[in-house]
Design an enzyme around this catalytic site. Sequence first.
Site, PDB file in Angstrom:
ATOM      1  N   CYS A 131      -5.901  -3.059   2.583  1.00 31.76           N
ATOM      2  CA  CYS A 131      -4.950  -4.026   2.024  1.00 31.76           C
ATOM      3  C   CYS A 131      -4.159  -4.782   3.094  1.00 31.76           C
ATOM      4  O   CYS A 131      -3.447  -5.722   2.775  1.00 31.76           O
ATOM      5  CB  CYS A 131      -3.959  -3.289   1.132  1.00 31.76           C
ATOM      6  SG  CYS A 131      -3.052  -2.060   2.079  1.00 31.76           S
ATOM      7  N   ASP A 184      -1.658  -3.592   4.817  1.00 32.34           N
ATOM      8  CA  ASP A 184      -0.276  -3.096   4.957  1.00 32.34           C
ATOM      9  C   ASP A 184      -0.122  -2.297   6.252  1.00 32.34           C
ATOM     10  O   ASP A 184      -1.092  -1.794   6.793  1.00 32.34           O
ATOM     11  CB  ASP A 184       0.089  -2.224   3.748  1.00 32.34           C
ATOM     12  CG  ASP A 184       0.216  -3.067   2.485  1.00 32.34           C
ATOM     13  OD1 ASP A 184       0.343  -4.290   2.618  1.00 32.34           O
ATOM     14  OD2 ASP A 184       0.192  -2.494   1.392  1.00 32.34           O
ATOM     15  N   CYS A 221       2.986  -1.642   0.054  1.00 29.18           N
ATOM     16  CA  CYS A 221       3.192  -1.558  -1.387  1.00 29.18           C
ATOM     17  C   CYS A 221       4.183  -0.442  -1.723  1.00 29.18           C
ATOM     18  O   CYS A 221       4.594   0.324  -0.849  1.00 29.18           O
ATOM     19  CB  CYS A 221       1.852  -1.272  -2.061  1.00 29.18           C
ATOM     20  SG  CYS A 221       1.249   0.383  -1.707  1.00 29.18           S
ATOM     21  N   CYS A 239      -3.374   4.541   0.078  1.00 26.16           N
ATOM     22  CA  CYS A 239      -2.039   4.327   0.648  1.00 26.16           C
ATOM     23  C   CYS A 239      -1.518   5.607   1.320  1.00 26.16           C
ATOM     24  O   CYS A 239      -0.711   5.541   2.243  1.00 26.16           O
ATOM     25  CB  CYS A 239      -1.045   3.895  -0.426  1.00 26.16           C
ATOM     26  SG  CYS A 239      -1.703   2.665  -1.566  1.00 26.16           S
TER      27      CYS A 239
HETATM   28 FE1  FES Z   1      -1.462  -1.290   0.865  1.00 26.21          FE
HETATM   29 FE2  FES Z   1      -0.779   0.611  -0.692  1.00 26.21          FE
HETATM   30  S1  FES Z   1      -1.738  -1.231  -1.260  1.00 26.21           S
HETATM   31  S2  FES Z   1      -0.715   0.638   1.440  1.00 26.21           S
END
Ligand code: FES
Length: 140
Positions: A35, A37, A60, A104
Amino acid sequence: MPVYSEKVMDHFMNPRNVGEIENPDGVGEEGNPVCGDMMTFYIKVADGRLADVKYKTFGCGAAIAVASIVSEMGKGKTLEEVRNITPTMVANELGGLPKNKFHCSNLGAQALNNAIDDYLRKQGKEVKSREVTNHDEEEE
Ligand code: FES
């Protein structure tokens, strides 16, 4: 929107140990290829244990809860104990994560491990980067 446990919601709404440590003994960063992140952990080490753990996360809601619980799980533990924290342990500690949010949980354990690697390297130790995985990972 995925259904989160009460504990996930609590750590998401009131994350513990957020921030940065001044003059940390180790810093570890990890990005999630799924994602994009990011999470950064800062540690202080005393007598072979994590004396302090802080983090910043750009991710997220589940990632925020993961960072928060990992900081609690890691604080006061020996470096070896922290290295044994797996994503499944993190998810279980949070009362479970929805399947599509399980990735995540990798971020937290991995970023904290990277901070330990950074600490050990600064101590002049030779460290091989390692990937934090579940040995018992089930097939999707
Ligand atoms: Fe990116 Fe959870 S969607 S860490």
